[in-house]
Design a protein around this motif. Structure first.
Motif, PDB file in Angstrom:
ATOM      1  N   PRO B  30       0.798  -1.231   0.000  1.00 11.01           N
ATOM      2  CA  PRO B  30       0.000   0.000   0.000  1.00 11.01           C
ATOM      3  C   PRO B  30       0.831   1.280   0.000  1.00 11.01           C
ATOM      4  O   PRO B  30       0.321   2.353  -0.321  1.00 11.01           O
ATOM      5  CB  PRO B  30      -0.798  -0.119   1.305  1.00 11.01           C
ATOM      6  CG  PRO B  30      -0.855  -1.585   1.571  1.00 11.01           C
ATOM      7  CD  PRO B  30       0.449  -2.112   1.101  1.00 11.01           C
ATOM      8  N   ARG B  35      -3.869   2.455  -5.996  1.00  5.52           N
ATOM      9  CA  ARG B  35      -5.059   1.858  -5.383  1.00  5.52           C
ATOM     10  C   ARG B  35      -5.179   0.346  -5.648  1.00  5.52           C
ATOM     11  O   ARG B  35      -5.461  -0.423  -4.739  1.00  5.52           O
ATOM     12  CB  ARG B  35      -6.303   2.576  -5.899  1.00  5.52           C
ATOM     13  CG  ARG B  35      -7.565   2.193  -5.170  1.00  5.52           C
ATOM     14  CD  ARG B  35      -8.739   3.056  -5.586  1.00  5.52           C
ATOM     15  NE  ARG B  35     -10.001   2.562  -5.048  1.00  5.52           N
ATOM     16  CZ  ARG B  35     -10.410   2.772  -3.810  1.00  5.52           C
ATOM     17  NH1 ARG B  35      -9.649   3.428  -2.975  1.00  5.52           N
ATOM     18  NH2 ARG B  35     -11.567   2.295  -3.391  1.00  5.52           N
ATOM     19  N   MET B  38      -2.691  -1.508  -3.678  1.00  2.00           N
ATOM     20  CA  MET B  38      -3.106  -1.507  -2.259  1.00  2.00           C
ATOM     21  C   MET B  38      -4.171  -2.573  -2.013  1.00  2.00           C
ATOM     22  O   MET B  38      -4.092  -3.344  -1.054  1.00  2.00           O
ATOM     23  CB  MET B  38      -3.637  -0.119  -1.876  1.00  2.00           C
ATOM     24  CG  MET B  38      -3.935   0.067  -0.392  1.00  2.00           C
ATOM     25  SD  MET B  38      -5.570  -0.452   0.109  1.00  2.00           S
ATOM     26  CE  MET B  38      -6.538   0.931  -0.462  1.00  2.00           C
ATOM     27  N   ALA B  42      -3.123  -5.633   0.275  1.00  2.00           N
ATOM     28  CA  ALA B  42      -3.733  -5.607   1.611  1.00  2.00           C
ATOM     29  C   ALA B  42      -4.804  -6.684   1.750  1.00  2.00           C
ATOM     30  O   ALA B  42      -4.727  -7.546   2.631  1.00  2.00           O
ATOM     31  CB  ALA B  42      -4.322  -4.231   1.884  1.00  2.00           C
TER      32      ALA B  42
END
Lengths: 190, 122
Positions: B30, B35, B38, B42
């Motif tokens: 991240p 995005r 991430m 994640a």
């Protein structure tokens, strides 16, 4: 000596003690699933929550993830020792797992103290309400697991009821899995 | 080889090391600020970690099918809950309805996202 039913009986090929633990976990999925799913939908519906999430400390969350993953390792090694009939070794590994839980709670208490003194309380907004509720319910489960593990370790030390080592381990791994999802939701997604 | 023999031959320390490596990925990924990266590092990695713990530490892969089905039902109920409630939480208006409180907040300049409900007071 009178033995508990869970020790002497099995249903559907699964010892009743272990089956009961799985049933508990099913109800836990509903509890944590409800919290996490409602958090996700509110988070997606309120872009401004990201500003609040930016105040959580990724490194503290990552350290606690490391602690819980390591405690899961000691829990599964305790199960392995119990399968080999080595109760005292299983007990020592369970005590190490309890130690991991204690470190997790200690770090969490310092983290919460820092956040609360910075003004981020349960009533500071939607994000913080979910943050304290989800992490609080999880911490309560860590405490419950540590207490039960203490009793199981005491009997394992005397080479008694070693099947319980696996049962309490399954519960502990579930608590670990819940944190694996809480970590990115509360700490990483900014 | 019995079920328990199968479990005993797993290298738990190696699995733990892989989990730690994935943890590092989920923290560093991240930081790229992208995005998609991430989301994958994640949440994608979280799914992989959870699968590894369930399979190798909880031994779910060698557990009886009834356990899989029971856990599966609970997970499906979780998805149903999301599908049923999400439109009410995430949308502010539909074909025949509108959240008047949100509309009032928006007209007062509080903005559409997070208006009133659930936002921080800071």
């Amino acid at each position: 000596m009178l033995r508990p039913l869970a020790t002497t009986r099995s249903a559907m090929g699964i010892p009743t003690g272990r089956l009961a633990v799985w049933w508990v976990l099913v109800s836990e999925i509903v509890i944590f699933g409800g919290i996490l799913v409602s958090y996700i939908m509110h988070r997606l519906g309120h872009a401004s929550w990201a500003e609040q999430a930016a105040h959580t400390n990724v490194w503290i969350g990552a350290f606690n993830t490391f602690v819980l993953l390591t405690s899961s390792l000691s829990a599964v090694l305790a199960h392995q020792a119990a399968e080999q009939g080595n109760g005292p070794k299983a007990a020592r590994l369970l005590m190490a797992t309890i130690g991991g839980g204690a470190v997790f709670l200690l770090v969490k208490s310092f983290e919460w103290t820092s956040e609360i003194t910075s003004g981020f309380t349960l009533q500071s907004g939607g994000f913080w309400s979910y943050y304290y509720t989800a992490a609080g319910v999880h911490a309560f489960h860590v405490i419950a697991g540590m207490v039960v593990m203490g009793f199981v370790a005491a009997s394992a030390m005397k080479n008694q009821d070693l099947h319980r080592v696996e049962n309490v381990g399954i519960y502990w791994h579930f608590v670990d899995i819940v944190w694996i999802f809480l970590f990115p939701l509360l700490y990483i997604a900014k | 080889m019995t079920v328990h023999d199968h479990a005993h031959h797993r290298n738990y320390v190696k699995i733990w090391a892989i989990l730690l490596a994935l943890l590092v990925v989920s923290v560093i990924g991240p930081m790229t600020g992208i995005r998609v990266v991430m989301l994958i590092t994640a949440f994608g990695v979280a799914l992989v970690k959870a699968y590894m713990v369930a399979k190798n530490f909880m031994h779910l892969d060698i557990e009886k099918p009834i356990v899989h089905w029971t856990l599966g039902v609970a997970l499906v109920l979780m998805v149903l809950m999301f599908a049923g409630v999400a439109p009410d939480v995430m949308k502010h208006e539909g074909r025949f309805w509108k959240k008047t409180a949100v509309a009032a907040d928006t007209s007062q300049g509080h903005g559409r996202t997070g208006a009133g409900h659930g936002d921080a007071h800071h």
